[in-house]
Design a protein around this motif. Structure first.
Motif, PDB file in Angstrom:
ATOM      1  N   UNK A 165      80.771 -15.568 -37.844  1.00  0.00           N
ATOM      2  CA  UNK A 165      80.792 -15.068 -39.225  1.00  0.00           C
ATOM      3  C   UNK A 165      79.720 -15.776 -40.059  1.00  0.00           C
ATOM      4  N   UNK A 166      78.465 -15.626 -39.637  1.00  0.00           N
ATOM      5  CA  UNK A 166      77.344 -16.310 -40.284  1.00  0.00           C
ATOM      6  C   UNK A 166      76.171 -15.365 -40.447  1.00  0.00           C
ATOM      7  N   UNK A 167      75.210 -15.779 -41.279  1.00  0.00           N
ATOM      8  CA  UNK A 167      73.950 -15.060 -41.430  1.00  0.00           C
ATOM      9  C   UNK A 167      72.853 -16.081 -41.723  1.00  0.00           C
ATOM     10  N   UNK A 168      71.616 -15.606 -41.854  1.00  0.00           N
ATOM     11  CA  UNK A 168      70.497 -16.521 -42.089  1.00  0.00           C
ATOM     12  C   UNK A 168      70.569 -17.118 -43.495  1.00  0.00           C
ATOM     13  N   UNK A 169      69.825 -18.208 -43.697  1.00  0.00           N
ATOM     14  CA  UNK A 169      69.811 -18.853 -45.021  1.00  0.00           C
ATOM     15  C   UNK A 169      68.518 -18.595 -45.766  1.00  0.00           C
ATOM     16  N   UNK A 170      67.615 -17.820 -45.178  1.00  0.00           N
ATOM     17  CA  UNK A 170      66.351 -17.528 -45.839  1.00  0.00           C
ATOM     18  C   UNK A 170      65.407 -16.842 -44.883  1.00  0.00           C
ATOM     19  N   UNK A 171      64.128 -16.895 -45.207  1.00  0.00           N
ATOM     20  CA  UNK A 171      63.132 -16.275 -44.339  1.00  0.00           C
ATOM     21  C   UNK A 171      62.815 -17.163 -43.141  1.00  0.00           C
TER      22      UNK A 171
ATOM     23  N   UNK B 281      66.187 -16.334 -38.795  1.00  0.00           N
ATOM     24  CA  UNK B 281      65.161 -17.203 -39.363  1.00  0.00           C
ATOM     25  C   UNK B 281      65.002 -18.504 -38.577  1.00  0.00           C
ATOM     26  N   UNK B 282      65.492 -18.557 -37.349  1.00  0.00           N
ATOM     27  CA  UNK B 282      65.555 -19.801 -36.588  1.00  0.00           C
ATOM     28  C   UNK B 282      64.162 -20.425 -36.390  1.00  0.00           C
TER      29      UNK B 282
ATOM     30  N   UNK C 286      68.680 -22.804 -38.611  1.00  0.00           N
ATOM     31  CA  UNK C 286      69.052 -21.414 -38.368  1.00  0.00           C
ATOM     32  C   UNK C 286      69.979 -21.296 -37.171  1.00  0.00           C
ATOM     33  N   UNK C 287      70.730 -22.368 -36.873  1.00  0.00           N
ATOM     34  CA  UNK C 287      71.670 -22.322 -35.753  1.00  0.00           C
ATOM     35  C   UNK C 287      73.090 -22.569 -36.248  1.00  0.00           C
ATOM     36  N   UNK C 288      74.035 -21.966 -35.538  1.00  0.00           N
ATOM     37  CA  UNK C 288      75.452 -22.150 -35.831  1.00  0.00           C
ATOM     38  C   UNK C 288      76.099 -22.687 -34.567  1.00  0.00           C
ATOM     39  N   UNK C 289      76.705 -23.875 -34.686  1.00  0.00           N
ATOM     40  CA  UNK C 289      77.270 -24.559 -33.532  1.00  0.00           C
ATOM     41  C   UNK C 289      78.748 -24.839 -33.797  1.00  0.00           C
TER      42      UNK C 289
ATOM     43  N   UNK D  94      71.066 -14.904 -29.711  1.00  0.00           N
ATOM     44  CA  UNK D  94      70.016 -14.945 -30.731  1.00  0.00           C
ATOM     45  C   UNK D  94      69.877 -13.609 -31.458  1.00  0.00           C
ATOM     46  N   UNK D  95      69.766 -13.708 -32.779  1.00  0.00           N
ATOM     47  CA  UNK D  95      69.475 -12.552 -33.630  1.00  0.00           C
ATOM     48  C   UNK D  95      68.002 -12.552 -34.066  1.00  0.00           C
ATOM     49  N   UNK D  96      67.184 -13.411 -33.455  1.00  0.00           N
ATOM     50  CA  UNK D  96      65.818 -13.617 -33.930  1.00  0.00           C
ATOM     51  C   UNK D  96      64.855 -12.500 -33.540  1.00  0.00           C
TER      52      UNK D  96
END
Length: 393
Positions: free
Chosen positions: A318-324, A48-49, A58-61, A16-18
């Protein structure tokens, strides 16, 4: 920030990067996904999960030999587009309300659709594939044509923004409209029926899946790619109209060439290679951020947004958040905030200021600066934007 490994007992770890503790429901949702036998290596949670359906937004699977339709979601290919114009702030002075009204006249919002279908839409090369899509949508081609180039509702928007050097940007957020929703629902229902027939004991019915090599998997993958293409072109059509509106008011209709163009999905699945293996990567409310990928991370209708470039962080796939990310549900926002709060929080923005958009008030979202600080290892910021015009769906 460095990610943290959640202290939960699952076959696949959850990273988690949260930078905050997940709530009970969020933790359970993460556990459910990480317990599936085909999940590859680990699950990655972006800053932003928050709660979703089946899987966390806000998850990458990453998965091997299977895919989860509900993890992609019903707005297949939802994402962002932005262009940097050659204009500067002073060229917008006294024109913002007229620009907003012209945008609203040119681009249908909410449940509205185009009255006429323009030639660039009828010429789209993938209309001939419509006959091969799920039989449950065969009568929707006319509607899909009329909706291409329309915004939709909810948190979808069009914005005129200024960066920190007072340069003008155009930005929008939208997806695959009704046709993507219908395709997703058809396949999610099929996956649930298959799970029942097989007697699968899933931790959540919304985690029903398709196995590669089956006809159901092939049909979903075909329809998924079609809807993702539709969503991207939908943003292109809107951006072309949006651009013409701004050209009309700023340069007397003289066209400009964008200095930078970005168009990225944040609800989608693709085949990718990670840790040396071929996998299916589902980004549910996340943007691909491979090295040199450009992405867009919006705040809310009264907050900053960011144009970013990926750093290719392997552990995030290789991902990042999509918003707040939402801090509270739409219903809660309507109960907590008033129209006066909305007016105060959108001060300086030419936008609707009525109870119809109260659920989109900036206070209903997480602080975007905190979200960005938590992913400094995932992306670098190319431009910081603040809206001066906002058109909501």
């Amino acid at each position: 920030m460095p990610y943290e490994k959640l202290e939960i007992n699952t076959p696949a770890p959850v990273l988690s990067w949260a930078n905050h503790a997940l709530g009970h429901e969020e933790t359970q949702m993460a556990k459910n996904v990480a317990s599936l036998p085909f999940v590859f290596k680990h699950v990655a949670l972006m800053p932003d999960v928050h709660l979703g359906k089946g899987a966390l937004v806000g998850s990458v699977v990453a998965t091997k030999d299977a895919i989860l339709p509900a993890a992609v979601g019903v707005d297949i290919g939802c994402g962002m587009a932005a262009i940097q114009t050659p204009y500067h702030a002073e060229q917008l002075e006294g024109k913002l309300k007229k620009i907003r009204l012209d945008i609203e006249a040119s681009i249908p919002v909410g449940f509205n659709e185009n009255k006429d279908v323009e030639k660039s839409i009828t010429n789209w090369q993938h209309w001939h594939d419509f006959k091969d899509l799920h039989r449950g949508v065969q009568d929707l081609q006319g509607k899909a044509m009329k909706q291409m180039g329309s915004l939709g509702g909810g948190n979808h928007f069009l914005e005129v923004c200024l960066d920190t050097e007072d340069r003008v940007w155009l930005m929008l957020h939208s997806g695959s409209r009704n046709i993507g929703n219908k395709l997703a629902q058809c396949h999610i229902n099929t996956a649930k029926e298959l799970a029942k027939l097989a007697g699968d004991r899933l931790p959540d019915p919304d985690l029903a899946y398709f196995v590669s090599g089956t006809s159901e998997f092939a049909a979903y993958w075909r329809d998924l790619q079609w809807a993702q293409n539709y969503a991207r072109v939908n943003r292109d059509v809107m951006m072309a109209r949006f651009k013409r509106v701004v050209e009309k008011h700023v340069a007397g209709g003289k066209p400009f060439k964008p200095l930078l163009e970005v168009n990225c999905h944040h609800n989608y699945a693709e085949k990718e290679v990670h840790f040396g293996e071929d996998v299916y990567v589902t980004r549910k409310g996340a943007v691909r951020a491979q090295t040199e990928d450009y992405g867009i991370i919006p705040g809310s209708m009264g907050a900053k947004s960011f144009i970013v470039r990926g750093k290719g962080h392997a552990e995030s796939y290789c991902s990042c958040s999509h918003g707040a990310g939402r801090l509270m549900s739409r219903n809660k926002a309507k109960n907590v905030y008033t129209l006066d709060d909305l007016i105060e929080q959108t001060k300086g923005v030419e936008c609707r200021k009525d109870t119809g958009v109260l659920d989109e008030i900036p206070g209903a979202y997480k602080p975007i600066d905190e979200v960005m600080n938590n992913q400094s290892d995932l992306v670098e910021i190319i431009a910081t934007l603040k809206q001066v015009v906002c058109v909501k769906g």
